[in-house]
Design an enzyme around this catalytic site. Sequence first.
Site, short mmCIF file in Angstrom:
data_model
loop_
_atom_site.label_atom_id
_atom_site.label_comp_id
_atom_site.label_asym_id
_atom_site.label_seq_id
_atom_site.Cartn_x
_atom_site.Cartn_y
_atom_site.Cartn_z
N LEU A 37 0.82 -1.21 0.00
CA LEU A 37 0.00 0.00 0.00
C LEU A 37 0.85 1.26 0.00
O LEU A 37 2.04 1.24 0.35
CB LEU A 37 -0.91 0.01 1.24
CG LEU A 37 -1.97 -1.09 1.32
CD1 LEU A 37 -2.63 -1.06 2.70
CD2 LEU A 37 -3.02 -0.92 0.22
N SER A 38 0.24 2.36 -0.39
CA SER A 38 0.90 3.66 -0.29
C SER A 38 1.25 3.93 1.17
O SER A 38 0.43 3.73 2.07
CB SER A 38 -0.05 4.76 -0.80
OG SER A 38 0.54 6.03 -0.65
N GLY A 39 2.47 4.35 1.42
CA GLY A 39 2.90 4.63 2.78
C GLY A 39 3.36 3.41 3.55
O GLY A 39 3.67 3.50 4.75
N SER A 40 3.44 2.26 2.89
CA SER A 40 3.83 1.03 3.59
C SER A 40 5.33 0.97 3.88
O SER A 40 5.76 0.21 4.75
CB SER A 40 3.42 -0.20 2.77
OG SER A 40 4.07 -0.21 1.51
N GLY A 41 6.11 1.73 3.14
CA GLY A 41 7.56 1.73 3.34
C GLY A 41 8.35 1.15 2.19
O GLY A 41 9.56 0.95 2.29
N SER A 43 9.35 2.32 -0.87
CA SER A 43 10.44 3.12 -1.43
C SER A 43 11.59 3.30 -0.45
O SER A 43 12.76 3.21 -0.82
CB SER A 43 9.92 4.50 -1.88
OG SER A 43 9.03 4.36 -2.97
N SER A 110 1.47 -1.54 -7.34
CA SER A 110 1.12 -2.69 -8.20
C SER A 110 0.02 -3.52 -7.54
O SER A 110 0.26 -4.65 -7.11
CB SER A 110 2.35 -3.55 -8.51
OG SER A 110 3.15 -3.80 -7.39
#
Length: 204
Positions: A37-41, A43, A110
Site C-alpha cells: 500500500l501507499s505509505g507502507s515503506g 520506497s 502494483s
Amino acid sequence: MTESRATNITWHEGHVTREERGQLLKQQGATIWFTGLSGSGKSTIAFTLEHALVQRGHLAYVLDGDNIRHGLNKNLGFSAQDREENIRRIGEVAKLFADCGIITMTSFISPYRKDRDLVRQLHEAGKLPFIEVHINTPIATCETRDPKGLYKKARAGELKNFTGIDDPYEAPLQPELTIDATHTSPQEATVLLLKYMEQQGLTR
C-alpha cells in the site's frame, strides 16, 4: 497480455552474452519487486537496500513509482487500465535492467495480482531472477504515516481510485518475502533482504 501492434520486426541478438556482462560486473542481474500500500515503506526500504548494495560493490538501481510517473509513464493515470499499463511497462524495463546485470529494485503499489504475475512470467521466460517482496504494513499504519496526505484526501472523497480506499489491493499469494514495516525498520528489512539474496546466490 498486451498485443504487439508493430509489424515487420525481428529480434536482433547482440554479441555480448549475459554471462559476459555478469563477469564484468561480478554479479547476477535480478529484479526485486516491492509491492504494498501507499505509505507502507516500499520506497524507503528499496532505496536503503540500493545504498547497502552499492556500498558492498554491487551495481543496483531503484525504479520508483512516483519517479517513473515523472517521465516514462507520465501519460498514465490511476484507472485499472492505466495501472495495468504502468506495471507492464516497468516490468519490461526491469527485465532489461536485470538482463544487463543490474540488481533492480522496483517500488510500485502494483495492486493487481495478475499484473505482478505477468511480470514474474516475463522474467521466468527470460531466465531472470524475480523476487516479490510484499511490504505488508497494515493500512491503519499507512494512514497514520500518510506522508503525502493522500489517505486524508481519499477519505474526504477528493482523490478517486485510491488503493485501499476505493480501489482494491490484491496481496501476493506466495511472495518470496513478506515484511511488516510497522515494527521493522528499513535497516532491519535491508539486513533480511541481503541475507535472502546471499542465500539465493545473487550477492556475496
